[in-house]
Design an enzyme around this catalytic site. Structure first.
Site, short mmCIF file in Angstrom:
data_model
loop_
_atom_site.label_atom_id
_atom_site.label_comp_id
_atom_site.label_asym_id
_atom_site.label_seq_id
_atom_site.Cartn_x
_atom_site.Cartn_y
_atom_site.Cartn_z
N ILE A 90 22.16 34.98 -40.80
CA ILE A 90 22.20 33.85 -39.88
C ILE A 90 23.29 32.94 -40.39
O ILE A 90 23.36 32.64 -41.59
CB ILE A 90 20.84 33.13 -39.81
CG1 ILE A 90 20.89 31.94 -38.83
CG2 ILE A 90 20.35 32.68 -41.17
CD1 ILE A 90 19.53 31.27 -38.61
N SER A 91 24.21 32.54 -39.54
CA SER A 91 25.39 31.80 -39.97
C SER A 91 25.08 30.42 -40.53
O SER A 91 24.06 29.82 -40.20
CB SER A 91 26.38 31.65 -38.81
OG SER A 91 26.95 32.89 -38.46
N GLN A 92 26.00 29.94 -41.34
CA GLN A 92 25.95 28.57 -41.83
C GLN A 92 25.91 27.61 -40.64
O GLN A 92 26.67 27.75 -39.69
CB GLN A 92 27.20 28.31 -42.68
CG GLN A 92 27.31 26.90 -43.22
CD GLN A 92 28.66 26.68 -43.91
OE1 GLN A 92 29.53 27.53 -43.87
NE2 GLN A 92 28.81 25.53 -44.53
#
Length: 244
Positions: A90-92
């Site tokens: 899950i992206s920053q």
């Protein structure tokens, strides 16, 4: 699905009640402050010193703790990527916010996302677009994301399990397209499905080497221009146009 190395329409979706759980509200506000600090720090490169009110509100409303594995819930609002299984992340939050901002979506926009992952980016997009069409190549991730988004009330997010290289032609053209994995080149089908004057935001570059978050703009006459924004690190795009 990455971290950085270095005016929209009305809100459309509603998250479930536990997004307002007091256990998470303080952590979520702290995350938002960190994202805004990153926006200010990278303004020279991105041309965006802050977030629009719609994107900012989306970050405050989406319950990121519902999009991470149970064992990582306590880390859900840290401003960093987290593993979600199957070699994906899950992206920053900063990158999620920046990519959404860079789309410059018009009111009542229709958006295509390539790489659903856990569904967090799609949920953020759902607050600033009329409809979000998201494609995931890994069935377990796509199925769980679809169930999660439905449970949270994101009725304007539509999930398809397929090779995202080919986009989602049935719902084209799109006002904006966002790719959440690093591509070696811009997939031609995505350019074809992008509306004139629309933007495609995609990390470009090979895995384990320098990648750049890139904004691709399609002019009214069909000509395409690109602009590198920031060095980033994304998992590679798989399928027809990515890593086998």
């Amino acid at each position: 699905m990455a971290f950085a190395l270095a005016g929209f329409g009305a809100l459309r979706a509603s998250a479930s009640k536990d997004s307002e759980d007091p256990r998470f509200s303080q952590a979520r506000e702290s995350m938002v402050r960190e994202v805004l600090a990153d926006m200010a720090a990278t303004a020279a490169e991105t041309g965006r010193g802050t977030l629009s009110s719609a994107v900012l509100e989306a970050l405050r409303r989406v319950p990121r703790h519902r999009f991470v594995p149970e064992k990582l819930v306590d880390a859900a609002y840290e401003n960093r990527p987290l593993p979600i299984g199957y070699g994906q992340t899950i992206s920053q939050p900063f990158i999620v916010a920046l990519m959404t901002e860079l789309l410059d979506l018009p009111e009542n926009a229709t958006v295509l996302e390539i790489g659903t992952g856990s569904g967090y980016q799609a949920a953020v997009l759902a607050h600033v677009a009329k409809d979000v069409y998201t494609v995931e190549i890994l069935p377990p991730l796509g199925q769980s994301a679809e169930a999660r988004l439905k449970a949270l009330g994101y009725a304007n997010v539509h999930v398809k399990i397929d090779d995202g290289y080919f986009g989602w032609k049935e719902h084209a053209p799109f006002d904006g397209i966002l790719v959440t994995a690093a591509a070696p080149h811009i997939p031609p089908p995505l350019l074809q499905q992008l509306k004139p004057e629309g933007k495609l935001v995609v990390p470009m570059g090979p895995p384990f080497l320098t990648q750049y978050l890139t904004v691709v703009q399609k002019a009214r006459d069909g000509t395409v221009t690109t602009r590198q924004v920031l060095p980033v690190a994304f998992v590679p795009l798989t399928g027809r146009g990515g890593t086998p």
